[in-house]
Design a protein around this motif. Structure first.
Motif, mmCIF file in Angstrom:
data_model
loop_
_atom_site.group_PDB
_atom_site.id
_atom_site.type_symbol
_atom_site.label_atom_id
_atom_site.label_comp_id
_atom_site.label_asym_id
_atom_site.label_seq_id
_atom_site.Cartn_x
_atom_site.Cartn_y
_atom_site.Cartn_z
ATOM 1 N N ASP A 218 -8.536 -3.175 -8.844
ATOM 2 C CA ASP A 218 -7.258 -3.899 -8.929
ATOM 3 C C ASP A 218 -6.661 -4.104 -7.524
ATOM 4 O O ASP A 218 -5.479 -4.370 -7.389
ATOM 5 N N ALA A 219 -7.478 -3.968 -6.484
ATOM 6 C CA ALA A 219 -6.990 -4.135 -5.097
ATOM 7 C C ALA A 219 -6.387 -5.536 -4.919
ATOM 8 O O ALA A 219 -6.904 -6.492 -5.486
ATOM 9 N N PRO A 220 -5.289 -5.630 -4.144
ATOM 10 C CA PRO A 220 -4.698 -4.618 -3.265
ATOM 11 C C PRO A 220 -3.760 -3.624 -3.945
ATOM 12 O O PRO A 220 -3.130 -2.829 -3.259
ATOM 13 N N SER A 221 -3.678 -3.640 -5.285
ATOM 14 C CA SER A 221 -2.850 -2.647 -5.981
ATOM 15 C C SER A 221 -3.605 -1.330 -6.108
ATOM 16 O O SER A 221 -4.806 -1.265 -5.811
ATOM 17 N N VAL A 222 -2.924 -0.321 -6.604
ATOM 18 C CA VAL A 222 -3.489 0.960 -7.024
ATOM 19 C C VAL A 222 -4.327 1.660 -5.949
ATOM 20 O O VAL A 222 -5.530 1.877 -6.092
ATOM 21 N N ARG A 223 -3.661 2.040 -4.844
ATOM 22 C CA ARG A 223 -4.374 2.844 -3.864
ATOM 23 C C ARG A 223 -4.665 4.208 -4.480
ATOM 24 O O ARG A 223 -3.774 4.839 -5.039
ATOM 25 N N PRO A 224 -5.927 4.685 -4.411
ATOM 26 C CA PRO A 224 -6.258 5.974 -5.031
ATOM 27 C C PRO A 224 -5.542 7.127 -4.315
ATOM 28 O O PRO A 224 -5.061 6.962 -3.187
ATOM 29 N N PRO A 225 -5.519 8.320 -4.949
ATOM 30 C CA PRO A 225 -4.987 9.494 -4.249
ATOM 31 C C PRO A 225 -5.753 9.668 -2.927
ATOM 32 O O PRO A 225 -6.946 9.315 -2.857
ATOM 33 N N PRO A 226 -5.088 10.199 -1.880
ATOM 34 C CA PRO A 226 -5.711 10.243 -0.542
ATOM 35 C C PRO A 226 -7.111 10.854 -0.517
ATOM 36 O O PRO A 226 -7.990 10.350 0.189
ATOM 37 N N ALA A 227 -7.363 11.884 -1.317
ATOM 38 C CA ALA A 227 -8.679 12.530 -1.296
ATOM 39 C C ALA A 227 -9.773 11.604 -1.826
ATOM 40 O O ALA A 227 -10.958 11.844 -1.599
ATOM 41 N N GLN A 228 -9.356 10.561 -2.586
ATOM 42 C CA GLN A 228 -10.348 9.632 -3.144
ATOM 43 C C GLN A 228 -10.202 8.227 -2.566
ATOM 44 O O GLN A 228 -10.536 7.242 -3.211
ATOM 45 N N ALA A 229 -9.662 8.162 -1.349
ATOM 46 C CA ALA A 229 -9.489 6.867 -0.677
ATOM 47 C C ALA A 229 -10.100 6.927 0.719
ATOM 48 O O ALA A 229 -9.400 7.119 1.710
ATOM 49 N N HIS A 240 2.015 0.320 -0.486
ATOM 50 C CA HIS A 240 0.634 0.693 -0.199
ATOM 51 C C HIS A 240 -0.306 -0.471 -0.485
ATOM 52 O O HIS A 240 -0.153 -1.165 -1.486
ATOM 53 N N VAL A 241 -1.282 -0.647 0.396
ATOM 54 C CA VAL A 241 -2.295 -1.690 0.204
ATOM 55 C C VAL A 241 -3.631 -0.983 -0.009
ATOM 56 O O VAL A 241 -4.081 -0.221 0.851
ATOM 57 N N ASN A 242 -4.246 -1.240 -1.150
ATOM 58 C CA ASN A 242 -5.508 -0.576 -1.475
ATOM 59 C C ASN A 242 -6.681 -1.356 -0.894
ATOM 60 O O ASN A 242 -6.850 -2.546 -1.181
ATOM 61 N N HIS A 243 -7.510 -0.691 -0.110
ATOM 62 C CA HIS A 243 -8.725 -1.306 0.438
ATOM 63 C C HIS A 243 -9.771 -1.356 -0.693
ATOM 64 O O HIS A 243 -10.077 -0.317 -1.284
#
Ligand SMILES: [Zn+2]
Length: 279
Positions: A218-229, A240-243
């Motif tokens: 769903d990028a650029p929505s829904v950036r995962p939790p930091p450990a999974q990004a 936040h911008v999801n890669h």
């Protein structure tokens, strides 16, 4: 391994300044295809241009339930024109969202400037688009929030695309998974479900049949939790911008959840993706 993103919006303005880096990272990560959904009449031409420039993009055109209330009188003609003019185009993002009319706050920033169409009006817009998918045997990407009973009734009564359809980021009850699957549904797992508070939804994805499972950003929505990004992009206006290359970490989390190896999951999702979206 090859990876496939079943649902994203790479045409969105937040990603445009980062395109060279984003497309280089997607290729290096082994991501083969990204279904890129237009969601309003205003962004359909951006999806078409991006698909023409980047072979990784699988173009999709639809009117999202949030945008249904602002459609122009020519929206159906415009949608068909984009489908006809764009090689490989599919339908989406379409759907039903009762949350925007019952629970969303009047000042929710994401909905600012939009007329929130009542659910019956959304249903008419949805049914017309889903019927185009059925008539052309194209996959359709469906968004549904707080309307799973209505969605199931609508799909059961409708002519459906023989190849199936996608319930993107499915957040409905586990008990309804078999009924939707019987109608031809695929279900895409999203990093949204990795949040510690979403254990119920992770359980749903443990029960989805292996041959109906897909993965999305769903990028650029829904950036995962930091450990999974593993990939990051700068925030835009505090958002936040999801890669989209974070897809690979969502695959890894889903493999763990289903207790299969990453290789087995990737092969299964590849077969499912190609069956639904074509090669
Ligand atoms: Zn979406």
């Amino acid at each position: 391994m090859n990876f496939y993103d079943a649902h994203a919006h790479l045409q969105d303005a937040e990603l445009v300044p980062h395109y060279p880096r984003v497309f280089a990272d997607l290729a290096a990560a082994g991501i083969k295809r990204v279904v890129t959904n237009g969601s309003s009449e205003a962004d359909w031409s951006a999806v078409a241009s991006l698909a023409a420039a980047q072979p990784i993009i699988h173009p999709s055109f639809g009117l999202h339930p949030w945008d249904a209330g602002n459609r122009s009188p020519a929206w159906q003609k415009n949608l068909l024109a984009h489908l006809d003019a764009t090689p490989g185009a599919v339908i989406g993002e379409i759907g039903l969202d009762r949350w925007i009319v019952t629970r969303a706050k009047p000042d929710d920033r994401r909905l600012s400037g939009l007329r929130r169409a009542p659910i019956d009006e959304q249903a008419g817009v949805f049914r017309w688009q889903f019927n185009v998918a059925a008539e052309r045997n194209l996959p359709a990407a469906i968004h549904c929030v707080d309307a799973f009973g209505l969605l199931h009734d609508s799909l059961r009564a409708a002519k459906r695309p023989p190849r199936g359809f996608l319930l993107h980021s499915y957040g409905g009850p586990a008990e309804m998974v078999p009924a939707f699957a019987k109608l031809g549904a695929y279900f895409s797992f999203n990093a949204n479900f990795l949040d510690a508070r979403r254990a119920r939804l992770r359980e749903v994805y443990a029960t989805v049949p292996a041959n109906r499972l897909l993965v999305e950003t769903d990028a650029p929505s829904v950036r995962p939790p930091p450990a999974q990004a593993p990939y990051s992009l700068p925030d835009t206006d505090g958002v936040h911008v999801n890669h989209p290359a974070n897809l690979i970490a969502t695959y890894a989390a889903l493999a763990e959840l289903r207790s299969v190896t990453p290789e087995i999951l990737a092969a299964q999702v590849e077969a499912n993706f190609l069956r639904l979206f074509g090669s």
